[in-house]
Scaffold this active site. Structure first.
Site, PDB file in Angstrom:
ATOM      1  N   ASP A  72      78.298  47.422  54.659  1.00 30.89           N
ATOM      2  CA  ASP A  72      77.663  47.739  55.938  1.00 30.89           C
ATOM      3  C   ASP A  72      78.392  47.038  57.098  1.00 30.89           C
ATOM      4  OD1 ASP A  72      75.666  48.947  57.423  1.00 30.89           O
ATOM      5  OD2 ASP A  72      74.203  47.337  57.142  1.00 30.89           O
ATOM      6  N   ASP A 119      83.143  49.318  61.310  1.00 31.37           N
ATOM      7  CA  ASP A 119      82.443  49.340  62.592  1.00 31.37           C
ATOM      8  C   ASP A 119      83.393  48.832  63.672  1.00 31.37           C
ATOM      9  OD1 ASP A 119      80.958  49.016  64.838  1.00 31.37           O
ATOM     10  OD2 ASP A 119      79.352  47.864  63.916  1.00 31.37           O
ATOM     11  N   GLU A 167      81.087  54.429  63.259  1.00 32.67           N
ATOM     12  CA  GLU A 167      80.016  54.337  64.270  1.00 32.67           C
ATOM     13  C   GLU A 167      80.574  54.698  65.634  1.00 32.67           C
ATOM     14  OE1 GLU A 167      77.531  50.796  64.263  1.00 32.67           O
ATOM     15  OE2 GLU A 167      77.430  50.782  66.440  1.00 32.67           O
ATOM     16  N   GLY A 209      67.023  44.788  63.597  1.00 33.76           N
ATOM     17  CA  GLY A 209      65.968  43.783  63.767  1.00 33.76           C
ATOM     18  C   GLY A 209      64.640  44.479  63.996  1.00 33.76           C
ATOM     19  N   GLY A 236      66.141  51.140  60.523  1.00 38.67           N
ATOM     20  CA  GLY A 236      64.924  51.775  60.011  1.00 38.67           C
ATOM     21  C   GLY A 236      63.683  50.899  60.087  1.00 38.67           C
ATOM     22  N   ASN A 266      69.019  53.422  57.179  1.00 39.29           N
ATOM     23  CA  ASN A 266      69.253  52.034  56.768  1.00 39.29           C
ATOM     24  C   ASN A 266      68.020  51.153  56.939  1.00 39.29           C
ATOM     25  OD1 ASN A 266      71.856  52.955  56.579  1.00 39.29           O
ATOM     26  ND2 ASN A 266      72.751  51.427  57.952  1.00 39.29           N
ATOM     27  N   VAL A 267      67.745  50.350  55.912  1.00 41.75           N
ATOM     28  CA  VAL A 267      66.642  49.395  55.972  1.00 41.75           C
ATOM     29  C   VAL A 267      67.178  48.036  55.538  1.00 41.75           C
ATOM     30  CG1 VAL A 267      64.355  48.801  55.110  1.00 41.75           C
ATOM     31  CG2 VAL A 267      64.987  51.208  55.380  1.00 41.75           C
ATOM     32  N   THR A 309      66.211  44.594  57.694  1.00 42.20           N
ATOM     33  CA  THR A 309      65.311  43.511  58.108  1.00 42.20           C
ATOM     34  C   THR A 309      64.056  43.432  57.231  1.00 42.20           C
ATOM     35  OG1 THR A 309      66.116  43.773  60.364  1.00 42.20           O
ATOM     36  CG2 THR A 309      64.058  42.564  60.089  1.00 42.20           C
TER      37      THR A 309
HETATM   38 ZN   LIG Z   1      73.317  49.036  61.173  1.00 40.34          ZN
END
Ligand SMILES: [Zn+2]
Length: 290
Positions: free
Chosen positions: A82, A104, A134, A181, A216, A236-237, A239
């Site tokens: 990621d 990224d 991205e 976050g 997410g 995406n999850v 946090t």
């Molecule tokens: Zn991200």
């Protein structure tokens, strides 16, 4: 085959209009939990590691652990890196067995973003790995990357189309107002219309690069369903799973003072992590797809 690229699971999800959950893990316990609940739910799965935990154990550790745990699973599973800002580290992860990497380079000017993303793409594709890029910048804190709301920028649809054509990315994360976050508001301002325009422009006449939704955690369920209906194929999850890990550890330790059984602590985290991921799989519509 259970170990697959992100391209494979996202093209299928994009075609059938559901999303595959991408869950950030920092420990093998979480990886094991994610795989077991995916098998139970008959859901495709994306396991992802941020750069810090990837470096802490080393990508070779993650690649080997992933193969050991995922190899015999009955569902398709991806190991994804990621938000990596370092081209050479992306390549090392490809060599270590990651089946997708995200370069990224979104903080750079467009041309440099294209150059870096293309370089990683060429290397990854030559080794049978797919790539996420991205465009625009997603606000919030993700691992070592901090972007304030003032510095964040939404993705422009026309630029997104040329980005996909110039870089050859397999999936695209367009900045559409989601953030890393927790959200300050219960109803964060998301640009659904922008996602719709980008999706139509890129994938309207045949799928070229499915859409990835970052941030997410904390999104209202209704917003998640809408993002998926508009073409979000990977969500995406991160946090939330960090909180599940820390909170379930505290909860267990509070209840078992003087009980020196680390295995039981792991079991508690494992159980709570499975519950959290399972709920996401149902919401994203990927349960029962395998
Ligand atoms: Zn991200």
């Amino acid at each position: 085959m259970s170990i697959v690229t992100l391209r494979e699971v996202c093209f299928e999800a994009s075609r059938l209009r559901y999303a595959v959950g991408a869950f950030n893990v920092t420990s093998p316990v979480q990886m094991k939990a994610a795989i077991e609940i995916a098998v139970t739910k008959k859901a495709p799965l994306i396991i992802q590691t941020s750069v810090s935990p990837t470096k802490f154990y080393g990508p070779e550790f993650w690649g080997a652990s992933f193969r050991a745990l995922a190899d015999k699973a009955s569902v398709p599973i991806v190991l994804h890196l990621d938000h990596c800002t370092d081209v050479e580290f992306c390549k090392r992860c490809v060599d270590a067995g990651y089946t997708n990497v995200m370069i990224d380079a979104s903080k750079h000017a467009y041309d440099e973003n294209v150059r870096q993303t293309r370089e990683v793409g060429l290397y990854a594709h030559s080794k049978g790995c797919s790539v996420e890029g991205e465009l625009g910048t997603i606000s919030g804190i993700e691992d070592q990357i901090k972007v304030t709301e003032d510095d964040s920028a939404l993705c422009d649809p026309e630029t997104a189309l040329s980005f996909v054509e110039s870089t050859g990315v397999d999936v695209l994360a367009p900045a559409i107002g989601t953030a890393h976050g927790f959200y300050a508001s219960k109803n964060p301002k998301l640009h659904f219309d922008l996602l719709e325009r980008i999706e139509k422009l890129i994938n309207g006449k045949g799928i070229r690069a499915p859409m990835v939704i970052h941030g997410g955690t904390g999104l209202p369920e209704e917003s998640v369903r809408r993002l998926v209906a508009l073409g979000g194929a990977k969500l995406n999850v991160s946090t939330e799973l960090k909180h599940v890990l820390i909170d379930s550890s505290f909860e267990y330790l509070d209840m078992h003072r003087g009980d020196y059984e680390p295995g039981k602590l792991d079991s508690s985290v494992h159980q709570k992590t499975m519950l959290a991921i399972g709920a996401w799989m149902d919401l994203l519509g990927c349960s029962g797809r395998v």
